[in-house]
Design an enzyme around this catalytic site. Structure first.
Site, PDB file in Angstrom:
ATOM      1  N   GLU A   1       0.823  -1.222   0.000  1.00  0.00           N
ATOM      2  CA  GLU A   1       0.000   0.000   0.000  1.00  0.00           C
ATOM      3  C   GLU A   1       0.852   1.265   0.000  1.00  0.00           C
ATOM      4  OE1 GLU A   1      -3.520   0.472   2.226  1.00  0.00           O
ATOM      5  OE2 GLU A   1      -4.256  -1.553   1.828  1.00  0.00           O
TER       6      GLU A   1
ATOM      7  N   HIS B   1      -2.072  -1.880  10.192  1.00  0.00           N
ATOM      8  CA  HIS B   1      -1.497  -3.218  10.264  1.00  0.00           C
ATOM      9  C   HIS B   1      -0.266  -3.182  11.174  1.00  0.00           C
ATOM     10  CE1 HIS B   1      -3.508  -5.308   6.727  1.00  0.00           C
ATOM     11  NE2 HIS B   1      -3.933  -4.066   6.626  1.00  0.00           N
TER      12      HIS B   1
END
Length: 430
Positions: free
Chosen positions: A46, A264
């Site tokens: 990402e 995360h």
């Protein structure tokens, strides 16, 4: 004989422009942490902008001077690899299915996702690092992308097998959007014959309680969080890959701030590679794992030469060697059932889109023949354009897109059938 030791880190940095909270200061904090010199190879997901990629590369150049950003799709694949050692070659494989372009709110299709390979020369030995970010799961109760993830997982496993070459170890480090109980996790692990570096079910990498970005809704659904970020490892034909340590190395919060580094958790696996000789080669592969996380449970596992674990169960998601073919067969059968269901749904969707296009065409004809009241002509003209646009969309979805999707699913299905058909007879090659 010891070949080398490596510290591998993976992290989904959640770098979505205009969407991700505190993106700027978080990425700066990630840069500072990666520049600490504690990591040999870093696999990031990402990284959605070229600016963020360049910032990460520049800020870590002193300790991780080699880098490669994978370009794909509209937004880029979002995959970045930073390395202490030279990257001699790269290769990117885009998946045949990757979401839907009209689901703009999900945006996975625009990312052009796939699996990226970096061939890294570490102290004279070739290491293959694979970076991947599988399609996200947006609705667990009605997961319309489940088949896509399964095909992506199988495709990734086949890509790793096809590109192993002369590497002493293959490492898959990324956000796989799959928990150990998920079919996509099983398909990837069992068909690639890789090992999950995590040996405990206490670790969580997403929607964790201590993460500042975990919503109350996600916490209520999964109080302990989920583990979807993984590091899988497979040694070369004459190399034993030992997982020395598994940790979640980043602090719960960015130092001096109230927010976390990402939604995360970062995952670190410390590997030790040794050359297997005829005199030292064990009856089966062995693994010693020492897992540590500050403030959480620690675990250790050591298997004997018979492959039976001592002191704790087998690593999370792993399967005893003698039962791996059976586990692989079961996973492939389940995956094929998903593919068949998707193909059936595609046939239904095609009929529905064509039916909708026919109905709207009749409506458009009526609108053309109908004389608009005075003062309503502009509105009626706009309505005709909207109906015409929807007709074109329905025809596109029923024809071009439907066939693209069908061929993508069929490709994955046929590849799985080939393995399922030949695996038992030619097990040595699988």
């Amino acid at each position: 004989m010891l070949l080398l030791e490596l510290n591998i880190l993976t992290l989904n940095i959640w770098g979505i422009p205009y969407v991700s909270s505190n993106r700027g200061p978080r990425i700066e904090a990630i840069c500072k942490e990666l520049a600490s010199g504690k990591y040999d190879i870093v696999s990031l997901q990402e990284v959605w902008t070229q600016q963020d990629s360049e910032l990460l590369q520049k800020a870590t150049q002193a300790v991780l001077p080699y880098a490669h950003y994978f370009h794909s799709g509209v937004m880029g694949a979002g995959l970045l690899v930073l390395s202490k050692y030279p990257i001699l070659g790269t290769l990117f494989h885009a998946w045949s299915v990757n979401g839907y372009f009209h689901r703009i709110q999900h945006a996975d299709w625009f990312g052009g996702k796939g699996v990226g390979l970096c061939r890294i020369l570490v102290e004279g030995q070739m290491v293959h690092l694979y970076n991947a970010h599988l399609h996200a799961e947006y609705d667990n109760a009605n997961d319309e992308y489940k088949t896509h993830r399964v095909i992506q997982a199988f495709d990734t496993a086949q890509f790793i097998e096809a590109t192993r070459g002369n590497s002493v170890v293959q490492i898959l480090a990324g956000d796989l959007n799959a928990q150990p109980q998920d079919i996509s996790y099983k398909v990837l692990l069992f068909t690639s014959k890789m090992l999950d570096s995590c040996a405990s079910d206490t670790f969580r990498t997403n929607e964790c309680e201590h993460n500042s970005y975990t919503s109350a809704r996600a916490l209520a659904k999964n109080p302990q969080g989920i583990r979807i970020d993984h590091i899988f490892v497979r040694g070369g034909d004459e190399v034993n890959a030992e997982i020395v340590e598994y940790t979640l190395p980043f602090p719960h919060r960015v130092p001096g701030e109230k927010f976390s580094f990402s939604d995360h958790e970062a995952v670190l696996a410390k590997l030790k590679l040794t050359r297997i000789t005829a005199a030292t080669q064990p009856e089966v592969a062995t693994i010693e794992v020492n897992c540590q996380v500050v403030g959480e449970e620690t675990c250790s596992v050591q298997e004997n030469h018979s492959g039976e674990p001592q002191d704790m169960p087998c690593p999370n998601g792993s399967t005893p060697i003698e039962s791996q073919p059976a586990a692989r067969t079961a996973a492939l059968h389940e995956a094929l059932e998903l593919c068949d269901a998707s193909l059936l749904q595609l046939n239904t969707d095609r009929i529905l889109y064509y039916s909708a296009a026919t109905f709207l065409f009749v409506l458009l004809v009526l609108l053309v023949e109908f004389t608009a009241p005075v003062g309503m002509r502009t509105i009626f003209l706009l309505l005709k354009f909207i109906v015409f646009g929807v007709i074109l969309f329905c025809i596109f979805m029923a024809s071009i897109w439907n066939y693209m999707e069908r061929n993508g699913v069929l490709q994955g299905k046929k590849s799985m059938e080939v393995m399922l058909h030949h695996a038992q007879k030619y097990e040595y090659f699988y």
